[in-house]
Design a protein around this motif. Sequence first.
Motif, PDB file in Angstrom:
ATOM      1  N   LEU A  62      11.029  14.250   6.110  1.00 49.65           N
ATOM      2  CA  LEU A  62      11.485  13.147   6.536  1.00 49.65           C
ATOM      3  C   LEU A  62      11.565  12.489   5.021  1.00 49.65           C
ATOM      4  O   LEU A  62      10.559  12.357   4.433  1.00 49.65           O
ATOM      5  N   VAL A  63      12.994  12.160   4.533  1.00 43.04           N
ATOM      6  CA  VAL A  63      13.048  11.297   3.285  1.00 43.04           C
ATOM      7  C   VAL A  63      13.554  10.015   3.761  1.00 43.04           C
ATOM      8  O   VAL A  63      14.492   9.858   4.227  1.00 43.04           O
ATOM      9  N   THR A  64      12.912   8.916   3.291  1.00 45.36           N
ATOM     10  CA  THR A  64      13.462   7.517   3.621  1.00 45.36           C
ATOM     11  C   THR A  64      14.069   6.976   2.463  1.00 45.36           C
ATOM     12  O   THR A  64      14.051   7.433   1.518  1.00 45.36           O
ATOM     13  N   ARG A  65      14.753   5.909   2.483  1.00 41.07           N
ATOM     14  CA  ARG A  65      15.456   5.230   1.586  1.00 41.07           C
ATOM     15  C   ARG A  65      16.426   6.113   0.817  1.00 41.07           C
ATOM     16  O   ARG A  65      16.394   6.172  -0.364  1.00 41.07           O
ATOM     17  N   ALA A  66      17.129   7.184   1.440  1.00 45.16           N
ATOM     18  CA  ALA A  66      17.715   8.183   0.786  1.00 45.16           C
ATOM     19  C   ALA A  66      19.267   7.645   0.755  1.00 45.16           C
ATOM     20  O   ALA A  66      20.038   7.501   1.587  1.00 45.16           O
ATOM     21  N   GLU A 125       3.628  15.041   4.746  1.00 43.82           N
ATOM     22  CA  GLU A 125       4.090  14.330   3.648  1.00 43.82           C
ATOM     23  C   GLU A 125       5.389  13.692   3.667  1.00 43.82           C
ATOM     24  O   GLU A 125       6.344  14.456   4.210  1.00 43.82           O
ATOM     25  N   VAL A 126       5.753  12.454   3.826  1.00 41.70           N
ATOM     26  CA  VAL A 126       7.053  11.834   3.897  1.00 41.70           C
ATOM     27  C   VAL A 126       7.419  11.360   2.506  1.00 41.70           C
ATOM     28  O   VAL A 126       6.618  10.779   1.541  1.00 41.70           O
ATOM     29  N   VAL A 127       8.715  11.672   2.180  1.00 33.94           N
ATOM     30  CA  VAL A 127       9.229  11.449   0.613  1.00 33.94           C
ATOM     31  C   VAL A 127       9.822  10.077   0.655  1.00 33.94           C
ATOM     32  O   VAL A 127      10.915   9.874   1.694  1.00 33.94           O
ATOM     33  N   SER A 164       0.729  -1.031  -0.062  1.00 35.42           N
ATOM     34  CA  SER A 164       0.021  -0.143  -0.089  1.00 35.42           C
ATOM     35  C   SER A 164       0.812   1.185   0.118  1.00 35.42           C
ATOM     36  O   SER A 164       1.958   1.289   0.634  1.00 35.42           O
ATOM     37  N   CYS A 165       0.511   2.165  -0.867  1.00 34.16           N
ATOM     38  CA  CYS A 165       1.292   3.564  -0.860  1.00 34.16           C
ATOM     39  C   CYS A 165       0.719   4.342   0.301  1.00 34.16           C
ATOM     40  O   CYS A 165       1.299   5.452   0.485  1.00 34.16           O
ATOM     41  N   ALA A 166      -0.422   4.040   0.897  1.00 29.78           N
ATOM     42  CA  ALA A 166      -0.779   4.794   2.066  1.00 29.78           C
ATOM     43  C   ALA A 166      -0.037   4.301   3.356  1.00 29.78           C
ATOM     44  O   ALA A 166      -0.086   2.775   3.743  1.00 29.78           O
ATOM     45  N   SER A 167       0.567   4.917   4.052  1.00 31.22           N
ATOM     46  CA  SER A 167       1.382   4.437   5.121  1.00 31.22           C
ATOM     47  C   SER A 167       0.971   4.078   6.502  1.00 31.22           C
ATOM     48  O   SER A 167       1.507   3.857   7.525  1.00 31.22           O
ATOM     49  N   GLY A 168      -0.460   4.012   6.545  1.00 28.43           N
ATOM     50  CA  GLY A 168      -1.176   3.665   7.963  1.00 28.43           C
ATOM     51  C   GLY A 168      -1.831   2.166   7.813  1.00 28.43           C
ATOM     52  O   GLY A 168      -2.586   2.181   8.616  1.00 28.43           O
TER      53      GLY A 168
END
Lengths: 252, 252, 252, 252, 252, 252, 252, 252
Positions: free
Chosen positions: B83-87, B56-58, A226-230
């Motif tokens: 917040l940027v993940t997997r950066a 929104e988180v990137v 899911s692209c929704a993180s919840g």
Amino acid sequence: MNTSQIKTLLERVAAGHLDTATAERQLVEALRERPFEDLGFARVDHHRALRQGFPEVVLGLGKTPAQVAAISREIVARGSTLLVTRAAPDAYEAVKTVVPGASYLPVPRLITLQQQDVARGHGQLLVVAAGTSDLPVAEEAACTAELMGNEVERLYDVGVAGLHRLLTERRRLHAARVIIVVAGMEGALPSVVSGLVSVPVIAVPTSIGYGASFGGIAALLGMLNSCASGVSVVNIDNGFGAANIASLINHL
Amino acid sequence: MNTSQIKTLLERVAAGHLDTATAERQLVEALRERPFEDLGFARVDHHRALRQGFPEVVLGLGKTPAQVAAISREIVARGSTLLVTRAAPDAYEAVKTVVPGASYLPVPRLITLQQQDVARGHGQLLVVAAGTSDLPVAEEAACTAELMGNEVERLYDVGVAGLHRLLTERRRLHAARVIIVVAGMEGALPSVVSGLVSVPVIAVPTSIGYGASFGGIAALLGMLNSCASGVSVVNIDNGFGAANIASLINHL
Amino acid sequence: MNTSQIKTLLERVAAGHLDTATAERQLVEALRERPFEDLGFARVDHHRALRQGFPEVVLGLGKTPAQVAAISREIVARGSTLLVTRAAPDAYEAVKTVVPGASYLPVPRLITLQQQDVARGHGQLLVVAAGTSDLPVAEEAACTAELMGNEVERLYDVGVAGLHRLLTERRRLHAARVIIVVAGMEGALPSVVSGLVSVPVIAVPTSIGYGASFGGIAALLGMLNSCASGVSVVNIDNGFGAANIASLINHL
Amino acid sequence: MNTSQIKTLLERVAAGHLDTATAERQLVEALRERPFEDLGFARVDHHRALRQGFPEVVLGLGKTPAQVAAISREIVARGSTLLVTRAAPDAYEAVKTVVPGASYLPVPRLITLQQQDVARGHGQLLVVAAGTSDLPVAEEAACTAELMGNEVERLYDVGVAGLHRLLTERRRLHAARVIIVVAGMEGALPSVVSGLVSVPVIAVPTSIGYGASFGGIAALLGMLNSCASGVSVVNIDNGFGAANIASLINHL
Amino acid sequence: MNTSQIKTLLERVAAGHLDTATAERQLVEALRERPFEDLGFARVDHHRALRQGFPEVVLGLGKTPAQVAAISREIVARGSTLLVTRAAPDAYEAVKTVVPGASYLPVPRLITLQQQDVARGHGQLLVVAAGTSDLPVAEEAACTAELMGNEVERLYDVGVAGLHRLLTERRRLHAARVIIVVAGMEGALPSVVSGLVSVPVIAVPTSIGYGASFGGIAALLGMLNSCASGVSVVNIDNGFGAANIASLINHL
Amino acid sequence: MNTSQIKTLLERVAAGHLDTATAERQLVEALRERPFEDLGFARVDHHRALRQGFPEVVLGLGKTPAQVAAISREIVARGSTLLVTRAAPDAYEAVKTVVPGASYLPVPRLITLQQQDVARGHGQLLVVAAGTSDLPVAEEAACTAELMGNEVERLYDVGVAGLHRLLTERRRLHAARVIIVVAGMEGALPSVVSGLVSVPVIAVPTSIGYGASFGGIAALLGMLNSCASGVSVVNIDNGFGAANIASLINHL
Amino acid sequence: MNTSQIKTLLERVAAGHLDTATAERQLVEALRERPFEDLGFARVDHHRALRQGFPEVVLGLGKTPAQVAAISREIVARGSTLLVTRAAPDAYEAVKTVVPGASYLPVPRLITLQQQDVARGHGQLLVVAAGTSDLPVAEEAACTAELMGNEVERLYDVGVAGLHRLLTERRRLHAARVIIVVAGMEGALPSVVSGLVSVPVIAVPTSIGYGASFGGIAALLGMLNSCASGVSVVNIDNGFGAANIASLINHL
Amino acid sequence: MNTSQIKTLLERVAAGHLDTATAERQLVEALRERPFEDLGFARVDHHRALRQGFPEVVLGLGKTPAQVAAISREIVARGSTLLVTRAAPDAYEAVKTVVPGASYLPVPRLITLQQQDVARGHGQLLVVAAGTSDLPVAEEAACTAELMGNEVERLYDVGVAGLHRLLTERRRLHAARVIIVVAGMEGALPSVVSGLVSVPVIAVPTSIGYGASFGGIAALLGMLNSCASGVSVVNIDNGFGAANIASLINHL
């Protein structure tokens, strides 16, 4: 002796309705009981409600009616609420002979007997289902959650191919403290729902579909990605598990 | 305009530090802003914190450093926490040129910039990891959860093949309001942990292992089939997602 | 002529109860027999007990009752112990007409006839099962191991979600020389058991479960990826194979 | 304090070389030590040799050289034999700086340091490999088994497509107390070997092959479905695990 | 001789600018040409535009730069439009030496040279992409469709977790005659889009994602199981194929 | 009120057969109707024909006969054409009691009732099937397409192993505006057909086959990997979906 | 008119028993016949024996008894040998009513009627089967091969776990011109057989097995990865296909 | 001593050029040689040409250059033809130092040295390839077959999406005694080719493709499910194996 029994005992002591010597003896006896009862083929866990907030639940799958009945008798005898999931009608027949008060819900295939040991959850728990065919799983979730002390709302047949059916119900989505979303086929509904709310969403893939749905794998993968993180996910068709987690959250 | 900015504005009005006409004009302007900014290749969602409690988180994966930088600038310019993940490190290099205050955490590969818009969670959030190799994912979860306003405890290298390491930490397990369990290989730790507590457990399978671990599939399946009913699951290596869900729960 | 028949013959010669000429003639005749009997559809292996310590075992799956009966008669006629696995009731009906003394165990679906050709194992063999639903496979293992000359202990319904049920049985775990662990769903029990003992653990995944258990694949993968290094694995539901290996070890 | 240190202490007491007061003090101190050392990212298990017969083994995969080195120093400092599996050369470089006596075996990628705490196995352990390409895994098994106190024989390049190469070595097969069979591609060798002997066979599928070998899945499935009933299986390329199990058996 | 060359010839005859004898000779010569040119390693199909409406397209994957260049020269020499997909930069270098006018689009990795042989499509073709990371595939589709004579609109970063981004663009969705939807992860966007329109939707799963996205399998399965009945699917990352089909539809 | 009812109303107004006041009132009333009817277990979508060109279609799979009947009554009551797919005979029995005019097609298992609300497609729609066993799926496609207003041609048993059977029918292939190709086993027919025509091909894999056909996966993968670029694919056995897409194209 | 009919005609002409005018007329008529007969649901291929050496074979799977009967009548009416594979008893009942001379073989489930149109193969064709449970597939191969004009030998129940059963039959292995090897479970037998001979081996995986045999996938993968290079493979349980290929080879 | 050396010796005896005593001594010496040479890591099989018609072939994959060189030297020293498959350039460098006459074919990655020990096949062997990208595998097949004594024809880039390219080459298809068909993507070419001829077809799936080709699985499944019954299959990319089987057939 479960949480509410302990609470009652202490309140009676505090109110002077029970002398401390008797109370002590009752508590010691309760502690002397084995935490589980060994039936040979099964070990019934009597302290589970203390440890986890709800008595042991019986998974009917793969057990004979006689085994289900014997375990059910053990649970009810200790004053615990009974819940048997994935119970075939013949299992219910066997249970009735030893637990006459037990009920059977045929759509979610649950055997239940409510007793007074379950605390109330804090908010509303919403069960959303994508299609009519997902009802057995959705009802397993909804009925389990009710038995576990939650106020449950239902919102069914709101699949993503007809978004307006979901969008007109936004108010109900926002009223919930935790949401269970049940969907088969492509399993896209949890992503859409989660994007509309700010509470945790428990997704239940169902085995509804054909061909490349592969018995629910497509829906399961859709939900895990899911692209929704919840969104967190439970096993295919595991309405019970979703309800248990949602109830844990709702009791926090 | 995020939740804390709105709160501040209203408090200033209530305190007489801001006249209602100015406040009204500021609110109307904020509402006039588009809820997202279209950068052509991305639509930065400025109302997400209002809708979902965190900006929104990137997801850095699959974006060029230039794209990550442009989106990051947009987010920070509106006063939101970044917040940027997997950066990758080169993405951080690009971000630094436009957001000089941003930090980089190399183990979980996160780019972050804390701003004043995040509410505090209610209890303790515990991150448990089965082995040393699971640390990058566990740290992605732990650092994300901290950034989202949670008090985070860590309990690492307590795999099921050496149960005493876990059992000696029972006190810390019971202190948590929500638990994230990170494990690769057979992924059995969430089942064991969930059996010991009465709070929700979010399980994160990792791609740690070899051969028939199939890049985390074995752990994923183990967690989905958990015989403990308090376990829900997120995607393989998705420490961020687990933290987001745990944080949603912890803010209820 | 099996191992115990050879031993008896030699003892009788040594004791002077049998003259060497007769003994020689009997041995030569035995060697002249074909090592297997060709029934057209099957080649019954009469030297297997000599080569491998136990007579040929018949896998009932995929054979007609008539075929099972014909092979069983061949085996019993040579004085060997009979064991048919995965035998349907109609196969037993057919066997009984030609081997009247044969027994049927319905839970593990075994047809057996004990004869005097099996040596005793050296220590205790423990069969551990995670849940009630795993009993048919666990009993296939336990009954097979008993027939192969081992002292067998049983420890059932000790799944990892209720660790205290297992931990209170540590003494029995430590008493075993070899342990078979039977589990479905996430298959985590062998890892936990192996971490508590220093003897070999044979893990048997079962097809118990639903959804993403994929008929035992989840349990199988869990066991293959065990973080405990004393675990080896057999095929899904292969209680017989586990018993055979454990018995080989227990006879070393 | 490991098994051999305890044994030495007791012998010195029995021989009058150590007074009981000192011995008692030393034992109490040893028991006071924590059973594991918490390095933050890892918990080194110092009682594992007591529980399981061999000190904790370090899986190099997924650990940084610095982590491997820190754990190795901990293990060696307590007088335990060191074994790091799947160790890259740079991990060895890091270990050497803190454990100067450590050796590196490049083919099986092992870092080792033998200390005096390992008991001898009772019989011969045979490692059989199907092809030249299986050598790294076969050597991981063979070297591990040697380090664990076993006499190890090797029999390499005896794949089933050239049976005479195997059949001419029957004498060596029969001399073994336990056999490890390493094979990739179709993984048929364990079935053939097991049919020739009456001792347990531990099968190790390797990732050798291409196309439909799927990184060892074909060999793994072949071994799990072995028609020979004396074969149990470990994970793909898990030479270490096979050696550990074979050693447990050989020490019974 | 392609469709537009034939048309021109006939118009010139009709207009009296070309005598029938010459026209006849030219047509006969064209028919005498082999329908394909055998380069040994490839057979370039010169009649494809006649049969299928667009000249042969070169799949760059798995071909050496020299092979790509030789085929490109063949195509351009016959007056056909050149399109090479999945072309690495070194393939472009090789093509430039023999087709100096060729262009390179680095994001979708296309080599192109427009010639005058492509008819115009009837309506608007819309390319929708779920996320920024899906752009290379989306651009492969968009640029291919433009080259094939279609008017192309783009709508990017409108994933289902933020529905308002899509819903505000409803007007553009309704303006399209055919829609390509590109999405990775759970691949839910085509279902949502298809539910909003009444034109065919071509879905392109992308390999964007990690863990249980399995290189695009999750998105592919999601799309195949779409509960919206207007969705057909092409291979993972196959932007070119989607464009070709959409263009065929748009030219009907 | 569906498209043709709106058209009729406007024509009557234009012709002076209906006064504008009445027409206005009828239109307002139609708009006041809820766009869907909530039956509790299902939400019947009455505006679907307006949005998507054909009324809501009922997927019979997973619904009880009573549910199918209730939904069917709702649909027919609004004047819409009824189509139930994957309908078992007992579902038809239930529908007949509430929709007496409904028909049942046993080979494709469809329940239908044609009403006057479907527009005609522009060209011929051809359904091609590889083998006799593919007929149920092919007929589901063909009958659905006919019900949706298309002229349908059938071309059956023209598998690729006997190419001459297909090549002799080239004229019929070229006459079609859109082609549905139904095939099981290796699923190669769509590639061959698409290479012969210049119109879109919708491929339907069927579950026909055995062994490594894996219930249609082989055919599905074959179609997704088609080397012919005009092929898009729907789910295994989804004849209805293919017909719906082909009809959308044929109505453009 | 099949090959042997053509041969007879020419021989009669050569012998003066048939005048050339009549012969010419008969040949022209035969050529005028359509190469296939269109039954609507099937196109019976009457020239297949000319093109491929054996008349069209009917795959019974997925066809109704009526369809099988109609096709069978067509085939027999043209003087061709009839072979229906995977035929259920009710299909045979239907065929008997229109082809009274047809026979039914229940183990391989074949319907046959031999006519005079099949040439003899040059050598011996050997069918080897690993176990008794593989017989239905082995007999499908053996009976098909006999019908196609080959001398067939059978060698059954010679699985690799009891090598001596195979090795004592080496002479029969070396006598064959082509060998079919049928095996389930790990599918190792073709590798072993191929290593002993110098003729082509056609391997047939069977669905015999349980658990991780996955309906024949394990055997299929084992055979595809054979370390013996003379093994090619057909679909799971495809005894017919193996026989057809072996017969093609044996007729070269 | 290989077949041709034995033949020469016998002819020289028959011709009186060699006395029987010397011949006897040479034969006895040859028989005294071990049938394989044990290099420790490999057992080179010197009698393979006698048993199987071609000397042992070296699979380069997974062997070090030094190992490949040592084995190659052994093979050449006995007068056998050398063939190393999947050989990297550095393996060739190593071989050249010990076998200076060896050649390297870079496209199929073969190291070869022809010696005089290979018999000629009887007919023409045709290698058909679907696309340009399949050439490395097709050339591995073609070059191997040539080295094994076969006359080889090549027919490349004749994929099923452009049937005319194949159909114009029917004459060459009919001229072959055995056909190898190499194809990736959907792998449909073998079915089409087999339908046109009456000789055995060996199908080689290649790993060419992307997305849902899954490294050749799609092509492999397509070929295994071929509706043409003359197709048998080898492993993905196994051009060598196909050539070996085709050569065995062509030498019958």
